[in-house]
Write a protein that holds these residues in place. Structure first.
Motif, mmCIF file in Angstrom:
data_model
loop_
_atom_site.group_PDB
_atom_site.id
_atom_site.type_symbol
_atom_site.label_atom_id
_atom_site.label_comp_id
_atom_site.label_asym_id
_atom_site.label_seq_id
_atom_site.Cartn_x
_atom_site.Cartn_y
_atom_site.Cartn_z
ATOM 1 N N ILE A 87 0.832 -1.202 0.000
ATOM 2 C CA ILE A 87 0.000 0.000 0.000
ATOM 3 C C ILE A 87 0.868 1.254 0.000
ATOM 4 C CG2 ILE A 87 -1.726 1.292 1.319
ATOM 5 C CD1 ILE A 87 -2.807 -1.134 -0.063
ATOM 6 N N LEU A 88 2.060 1.159 0.566
ATOM 7 C CA LEU A 88 2.945 2.316 0.655
ATOM 8 C C LEU A 88 3.463 2.747 -0.711
ATOM 9 C CD1 LEU A 88 4.307 4.261 2.626
ATOM 10 C CD2 LEU A 88 6.219 2.645 2.786
ATOM 11 N N ALA A 89 3.508 1.826 -1.656
ATOM 12 C CA ALA A 89 4.025 2.142 -2.989
ATOM 13 C C ALA A 89 3.274 3.321 -3.597
ATOM 14 C CB ALA A 89 3.898 0.918 -3.901
ATOM 15 N N LEU A 141 6.998 11.472 3.417
ATOM 16 C CA LEU A 141 7.858 12.633 3.651
ATOM 17 C C LEU A 141 7.110 13.710 4.427
ATOM 18 C CD1 LEU A 141 10.527 14.097 3.212
ATOM 19 C CD2 LEU A 141 9.643 14.909 0.996
ATOM 20 N N ARG A 142 5.858 13.992 4.031
ATOM 21 C CA ARG A 142 5.065 14.986 4.757
ATOM 22 C C ARG A 142 4.832 14.556 6.196
ATOM 23 N NH1 ARG A 142 2.307 15.459 -0.272
ATOM 24 N NH2 ARG A 142 0.818 13.858 0.365
ATOM 25 N N VAL A 164 -2.127 13.628 6.361
ATOM 26 C CA VAL A 164 -1.208 13.848 5.250
ATOM 27 C C VAL A 164 -1.393 12.832 4.132
ATOM 28 C CG1 VAL A 164 0.522 14.899 6.752
ATOM 29 C CG2 VAL A 164 0.588 12.433 6.349
ATOM 30 N N SER A 165 -2.223 11.799 4.357
ATOM 31 C CA SER A 165 -2.330 10.715 3.378
ATOM 32 C C SER A 165 -3.723 10.113 3.383
ATOM 33 C CB SER A 165 -1.293 9.633 3.699
ATOM 34 O OG SER A 165 -1.440 8.511 2.848
ATOM 35 N N ASP A 166 -4.094 9.481 2.253
ATOM 36 C CA ASP A 166 -5.334 8.719 2.213
ATOM 37 C C ASP A 166 -5.140 7.335 2.823
ATOM 38 O OD1 ASP A 166 -3.641 7.905 0.094
ATOM 39 O OD2 ASP A 166 -5.334 7.014 -0.961
ATOM 40 N N ILE A 205 -0.293 5.870 7.806
ATOM 41 C CA ILE A 205 0.703 6.951 7.799
ATOM 42 C C ILE A 205 0.272 8.052 8.755
ATOM 43 C CG2 ILE A 205 1.789 8.734 6.379
ATOM 44 C CD1 ILE A 205 1.642 6.846 4.018
ATOM 45 N N ASN A 206 -1.003 8.382 8.749
ATOM 46 C CA ASN A 206 -1.503 9.430 9.637
ATOM 47 C C ASN A 206 -1.376 9.039 11.106
ATOM 48 O OD1 ASN A 206 -2.246 10.768 7.282
ATOM 49 N ND2 ASN A 206 -4.328 9.950 7.314
ATOM 50 N N LYS A 207 -1.552 7.747 11.397
ATOM 51 C CA LYS A 207 -1.473 7.290 12.789
ATOM 52 C C LYS A 207 -0.060 7.403 13.349
ATOM 53 C CE LYS A 207 -5.795 6.126 12.989
ATOM 54 N NZ LYS A 207 -6.742 6.980 13.744
ATOM 55 N N THR A 208 0.936 7.347 12.485
ATOM 56 C CA THR A 208 2.317 7.403 12.976
ATOM 57 C C THR A 208 2.856 8.830 13.040
ATOM 58 O OG1 THR A 208 3.250 7.125 10.742
ATOM 59 C CG2 THR A 208 2.801 5.122 12.009
ATOM 60 N N THR A 209 2.116 9.793 12.524
ATOM 61 C CA THR A 209 2.623 11.164 12.475
ATOM 62 C C THR A 209 2.800 11.790 13.855
ATOM 63 O OG1 THR A 209 1.657 11.474 10.279
ATOM 64 C CG2 THR A 209 2.265 13.451 11.490
#
Length: 662
Positions: free
Chosen positions: A41-43, A50-51, A213-215, A219-223
């Protein structure tokens, strides 16, 4: 000159410590990210990462500045007004730094383990440690998580950071004359420092928007770092006890917007059979009865249904169904009281009776209403709150042991095995002199996942899928499967006994999970919907079905808000009831096909995260799985409007009725 020297040394020391703290937080985020992200999914989401990293570092800077602010203020105080004591403070300060590093590491490890259990960084549910049975939670945590290793690792890393990342410089003596730009630089550093620390306190609402920052929600949970998340959780917990008054006009407008009518009032059709033959109604809220685990069921290799299988094959079962929330008390509050405030039963509104209580239609119809838990009825103050909301009898583990003394030998961390709850329900029904509604709360399928000693389990096979979903908790896979099997087996045996008894034609039985199975990952790309899924089982006696028109489609979508409207319509004639849009899932007129969970919403089109509602993940045909590529959600505001409706409606019922001394 001495004062200037001390301030310069203080700034330099704190700067090194802040950099070390930021580095620890940054590395913790990267490790957290690597542990929970799905590489496929990260691809194509490199810019999102980065954001996330850039926003995360800003969080880290503000967090570190805030945590070392006390040392700055105290150090300045000594340097300016008690310089003779500054050397003593300077010797103590590294001890404080070690403590801060220790807290950062411990909180970061805990945040990761919390995510493995609850699918989120620290959030409101964390405070269940204090609102719940604290002793039981700590006992479970000690068994499930490596607490001593966490503490040991935190100590070692804090010592390493203090020695190798920060180092230790002697205070020394001032040499030469102070230069004017030293003073300017010190003042600038202090100003920036205090500005960062102040931002950490004042910018909470804006920060929550910055993490989007992402759909891809992972990623949002780790920000946000662990300490930022902990701060947000604390704010949310404190806000739960606030019930601001709201006007009738605002509530009505929200009802019209979401429900299409000005009130939440509905009515069941008149039914001559039900008027003369009021059935008993039993609803079991099953601990951890998640659909994600049920997909592992295999009659030959991993029989997770056992005695429940005949009921699932012959009666109504809705499996495209989601729990209202991700915790027991949250789901109960939502289901019974239309509340999005899980602490309602022990909040300032704990003495306020609700006209919308889900059991009142049964009370008004002449039913006796009974609450049975195999745990402690005092949990969350329910022994006081539920009678206020319409329950006539409260039965818990103590009363069950009195009725069945042999149960005492099986008392465990959270209470008695489920089978004794069902035996108690049968006793209540056998002794009933009028129609009875029973709400059963089960508990065996709860961490730390202990099977009763007298249960003869069937073998289970731990599949690669379950190991992947459990991640660091994969060693508990067999225990999870076995307690899941036991819980379903006990429910199935209870249903079979009722069906084989004189009660068969006059007892409606329903069951659903309170929430998903603990520890199973909820961010698996193709399992966004079923991660929050729980089945809804319903047995309706044939004479009742013959008395009404009904339509059954096991592909219908629903959630906890649909359970009581469905029960009312198969048990009560011409009865008024309150619902925030719940459907009778056996209606011949179709249903809305919306499953609402506090974090996700499921529709006919797919599933979406309520925090990122613009991204809809379509279904893979008529399966339980969703596609991994999102598309635009045509109804992205619905979940937010529904949550607003819950908030408005609850406030309209309690805000003006809270006693002044609360």
């Amino acid at each position: 000159m001495l004062i200037q020297h001390y301030i310069r040394q203080l700034n330099q020391t704190l700067l090194r410590q802040i950099i070390a703290a930021v580095l620890i937080l940054f590395v913790s985020r990267i490790l957290f990210f690597a542990a929970i992200v799905d590489a496929d999914i990260l691809a194509g989401r490199g810019m999102d990462f980065l954001r996330s990293s850039l926003v995360g570092v800003l969080f880290d800077l503000k967090t570190a500045a805030f945590m070392f602010l006390p040392m700055l203020l105290i150090g300045l105080g000594f340097a300016l007004w008690r310089p003779q004591h500054f050397p003593r403070f300077y010797r103590f300060e590294p001890v404080y730094a070690k403590f801060i590093f220790f807290l950062i590491v411990l909180a970061s490890i805990g945040n990761y383990l919390y995510y493995t259990s609850y699918g989120n960084h620290y959030d409101l549910f964390l405070f269940g440690v204090f609102d719940d049975d604290t002793e039981a939670i700590m006992s479970s945590a000690m068994e499930d998580f490596p607490l001593f290793r966490m503490i040991g690792a935190s100590i070692l890393i804090s010592l390493f950071a203090s020695r190798w990342l920060v180092g230790r410089r002697p205070l020394g003596e001032p040499t030469g004359s102070g230069r004017w730009w030293h003073s300017i630089l010190s003042l600038a550093v202090i100003t920036i420092y205090i500005g960062l620390a102040q931002a950490a306190i004042l910018s909470e609402p804006k920060e929550r928007d910055q993490v989007k920052v992402s759909d891809y929600p992972v990623i949002n949970k780790t920000t946000p770092n662990a300490l930022v998340a902990l701060g947000w959780a604390t704010i949310d917990y404190q806000k739960q006890g606030e019930f601001e008054p709201i006007s009738d006009a605002e509530v009505t407008a929200q009802m019209e917007k979401v429900l299409g009518q000005p009130t939440p009032e509905y009515q069941t059709p008149a039914n001559a059979y039900l008027e003369k033959n009021q059935p008993h109604v039993v609803f079991a809220l099953m601990e951890g009865m998640g659909t994600s685990m049920m997909l592992e069921d295999d009659p030959q290799k991993t029989d997770l249904l056992r005695a429940l299988r005949p009921a699932f094959e012959s009666d109504f079962v809705f499996q495209r169904f989601v729990a209202g929330a991700s915790a027991t008390i949250d789901s109960m509050a939502m289901m019974l009281f239309h509340s999005n405030v899980p602490t309602l039963s022990h909040s300032v509104a704990k003495h306020v009776p609700l006209a919308s209580s889900a059991v009142l239609p049964y009370k008004k119809a002449g039913y006796e209403t009974v609450y049975i838990t195999v745990g402690d009825a005092h949990w969350r103050n329910l022994d006081n709150y539920l009678p206020l909301q319409g329950f006539d009898r409260m039965i818990d583990d103590k009363a069950i042991i009195k009725a069945f003394p042999e149960a005492a030998a099986h008392l465990d961390t959270w209470g008695l095995p489920d089978e004794y709850g069902y035996r108690m329900a049968e006793k209540v029904l056998a002794e009933a002199t009028k129609p009875t509604f029973i709400f059963i709360l089960t508990i065996t399928n709860h961490p730390p996942y202990h099977l009763p000693d007298n249960y003869q389990a069937k073998p289970v096979e731990v599949t690669p899928r379950i190991q992947t979903l459990l991640g660091p908790m994969k060693d508990d896979a067999a225990n999870l499967l076995l307690t899941y099997q036991y819980a379903n087996d006990m429910l199935g045996q209870f249903i079979a006994r009722i069906k084989a008894s004189p009660l068969a034609n006059r007892t409606v039985i329903a069951a659903s999970g309170d929430h998903r199975v603990r520890y199973l990952a909820i961010r698996t790309p193709t399992e966004q919907a079923i991660a929050m899924g729980v089945p809804f089982y319903l047995y309706v006696p044939k004479p009742i079905l013959a008395s009404r028109a009904y339509g059954y489609d096991n592909k219908r979508i629903g959630s906890h808000r649909d359970i009581f409207p469905t029960l009312y319509n198969v048990s009560l004639s011409d009865a008024d009831y309150v619902s925030l849009g719940g459907d009778d899932l056996l209606s011949i007129n179709g249903v809305d096909n919306i499953g609402y969970n506090a974090t996700r919403t499921v529709t006919e089109d797919g599933v979406y995260d309520n925090n990122l509602p613009e991204y809809l993940y379509p279904w893979q045909g008529m399966t339980f799985y969703n596609q991994t590529q999102a598309r635009h959600n045509p109804n992205s505001t619905w979940a937010a409007e529904y949550r607003k409706l819950q908030d408005y409606y609850l406030r309209s019922q309690v805000a003006d009725k809270i006693p002044q001394d609360e």
